[in-house]
Design an enzyme around this catalytic site. Structure first.
Site, PDB file in Angstrom:
ATOM      1  N   HIS A 176       0.832  -1.202   0.000  1.00  8.21           N
ATOM      2  CA  HIS A 176       0.000   0.000   0.000  1.00  8.21           C
ATOM      3  C   HIS A 176       0.873   1.260   0.000  1.00  8.21           C
ATOM      4  CE1 HIS A 176      -3.623   2.403   1.190  1.00  8.21           C
ATOM      5  NE2 HIS A 176      -2.683   3.172   1.719  1.00  8.21           N
ATOM      6  N   GLU A 177       1.847   1.291   0.908  1.00  8.11           N
ATOM      7  CA  GLU A 177       2.690   2.482   1.015  1.00  8.11           C
ATOM      8  C   GLU A 177       3.562   2.663  -0.226  1.00  8.11           C
ATOM      9  OE1 GLU A 177       2.023   4.604   3.150  1.00  8.11           O
ATOM     10  OE2 GLU A 177       0.753   3.333   4.393  1.00  8.11           O
ATOM     11  N   HIS A 206       1.831   4.624  -2.772  1.00 13.07           N
ATOM     12  CA  HIS A 206       1.962   6.077  -2.603  1.00 13.07           C
ATOM     13  C   HIS A 206       3.304   6.575  -3.138  1.00 13.07           C
ATOM     14  CE1 HIS A 206      -1.748   6.733  -0.535  1.00 13.07           C
ATOM     15  NE2 HIS A 206      -1.440   5.987   0.502  1.00 13.07           N
TER      16      HIS A 206
END
Length: 577
Positions: A499-500, A503
């Site tokens: 997920h990170e 980003h």
């Protein structure tokens, strides 16, 4: 102000001496990455002088006094530019003398602002963290004052009235400038405007106090080994031992999550959950009460019925009634299913702990138990298939293939801690430098306690066409290898890491011309979409092979497939309603 000239330089697509390409090839990834780290360590010892990153204006390892001096220079330069813009006669406004200076100031100053602010999240020095928080407060106050300048607002409005746009992105930028001014009351009467600005200053101060109190909280709890039954031995080894052999559990997210998910002792889970929920309550409850009252007055002055309406005005929903309608619709659709699932969890607790009420502290633990019974798997044992370094190497490989990127670790870059690694990111086809990112993975004293991605420099294009590359920082709270035993991840932590990295890619691959719209600075309704999409690659068989590297990948695939089928069955129930 410091020059941005380096932003035009490109790094060669060929490997440079003193840096090493991270090879991203399936089965050999773990050994290769280990060798890469050894090479990095050797190079670090050889190179006592650290090199700057070409095109990166984020500054590392500033002292406390340097941070405060830089903050003063940032404010002085910003005031100079805003004064110049505000002095332009209304009949002489142009893109070059009004909009371009503000846009370039924003792009140039952001990495310098982050140089002052980020140390409070990562520095090992309390003195530096304190200076960083002080600098942030000063800079925020100045930014707030700039958004209240009626003279600058009139000039920007005059340019907007001319309708001489450089393009759709420039038009949107001007609209955002005007919107920000008016959300601070500059379109109101003088009396109301003064009151709005007074309330805004109070809101900023209260918000700062609230967050700072949480960041400074050092509350911990002591437990004997029996009270932590169910937690893996490897996790217990990471805890500080104090008097009488007691273990120290902090309220950092990685400690709290492990206890709530794995600890078999209900009293321990309850104490940790309650203490975590009440952290800073004595100081922050009064702060929160005051903030609610001030926000309500602020929103009413701006013409909104409450602060929720003010905040939602920038979102797709627009109104709180739409949000409540959406939540009520979901609640009515899922309430029967939720009751059935809760009954299962309560029965499981009754069998294990007797006639004790079911609390929020029990949710993660008994959901995990249901999964273990449902799939006949020890989910804790799955950790052995996800060593941190191998997961990381697999993520790099997946990102390389999906987005046509190349990651090059920089061995001699200046960092704030020896655990931190720095990477250049290139377009695989053209060899063009896209940006940089810092990876600060491991937990340590004084470090920010959550997992997140922070923008250090936003990508942008200056009026003269020079490109500024984006720079990102990924902060996580993983455990380091202990005694030669590799640090292992729960599957939920693997998903969180994917997920990170979503980003990170979002920030580095954004091609916006304005720093205002670069990377993570998209509309709030959209900021999580790339990261949520990337999570799905955790459930693909080829991804699992890359991040596990063991022959038992079939077992992992079976577990995830069963979990996905269960979720899909729940979804079908939801759709049939």
């Amino acid at each position: 102000m410091e020059s941005e000239g380096n932003s035009e330089k490109k790094m060669s697509s060929k490997p440079k001496k003193g840096s090493n390409i991270v090879p991203l090839t399936g089965a050999a990834a773990l050994l290769t990455l280990a060798a890469s780290l050894v090479i990095t360590a050797i190079n670090n010892r050889r190179n006592s002088k650290k090199k700057d990153l070409p095109g990166c204006n984020f500054r590392v390892n500033l002292s406390a006094s340097e941070i405060l001096k830089l903050a003063d220079r940032i404010i002085a330069k910003s005031k100079e530019v805003h004064d110049a813009v505000a002095s332009v006669p209304l009949d002489k406004v142009t893109y070059k003398n009004v909009i371009s200076p503000l846009a370039e100031l924003e792009a140039q100053q952001f990495p310098l602002v982050q140089s002052c602010v980020v140390p409070k999240l990562v520095s090992t020095s309390y003195k530096v963290r304190k200076a960083s928080a002080e600098a942030e407060k000063k800079i925020d106050a100045h930014v707030s004052s700039c958004s209240k300048r009626e003279d600058a607002y009139r000039v920007v409005k005059a340019f907007a009235a001319k309708g001489e746009w450089m393009g759709p992105e420039a038009r949107r930028y001007v609209q955002c400038l005007i919107r920000d001014f008016e959300r601070n009351g500059l379109n109101l009467t003088a009396t109301k405007r003064e009151e709005v600005q007074r309330l805004r200053a109070q809101m900023d101060e209260l918000s700062f106090q609230y967050v700072q109190n949480l960041n400074d909280d050092s509350t911990s709890l002591l437990f004997c080994e029996n009270e932590l039954a169910g937690l893996p031995t490897q996790f217990l080894k990471t805890l500080e031992k104090v008097e009488n052999g007691m273990f120290k559990v902090t309220l950092k997210s990685h400690h709290v999550a492990a206890v709530l998910e794995l600890c078999k002792i209900g009293r321990t889970r309850r104490l940790v959950a309650m203490t975590y929920g009440k952290r800073c309550a004595k100081v922050n409850l009064s702060v929160l009460e005051d903030l609610v009252q001030v926000r309500h007055k602020f929103a009413r002055l701006l013409g909104y019925s409450n602060y929720a309406e003010y905040a939602l005005n920038l979102r797709m929903a627009k109104t709180s009634s739409k949000v409540l309608e959406f939540l009520e619709d979901i609640s009515s659709s899922l309430s029967d299913l939720a009751k059935r699932e809760l009954a299962v969890l309560k029965e499981l607790k009754k069998q294990e702990e007797g006639e004790l009420s079911f609390g929020v502290e029990d949710l993660l633990y008994y959901v995990k138990n249901v999964e273990q019974q449902e799939f006949d798997l020890d989910l804790g044992a799955l950790k052995q298939y996800f060593p941190v370094n191998l997961v990381l190497s697999g993520i790099f490989k997946i990102l390389q293939d999906l987005f046509r990127l190349r990651f090059e670790q920089i061995a001699d870059s200046d960092v704030w801690h020896s655990d931190v690694r720095v990477f250049s990111v290139f377009d695989l086809s053209s060899g063009e430098l896209l940006g940089y990112f810092y990876l600060d993975m491991y937990t340590r004293e004084g470090k920010y306690g959550q997992t997140c991605v922070v923008a250090l420099q936003n990508g942008s294009v200056a009026f003269n066409g020079a490109r500024q590359v984006p720079v990102a920082l990924l902060i996580s709270q993983l455990q380091k290898d202990i005694g030669g035993i590799p640090s292992l991840l729960r599957f939920s932590e693997v998903v969180s890491l994917f997920h990170e990295f979503g980003h990170v890619v979002q920030h580095l691959c954004n091609c916006a011309s304005f720093a205002r719209f670069s990377g993570l600075r998209v509309d709030p309704d959209s900021v999580e979409i790339p990261a949520k999409v990337l999570e799905n690659w955790c459930y693909e068989s080829f991804s699992l092979k890359l991040i596990s590297g063991f022959h038992q990948v079939f077992l992992i695939k079976l577990y995830i497939l069963l979990k996905m089928l269960t979720l899909l069955s729940y979804s079908s129930i939801f759709m049939q309603r």
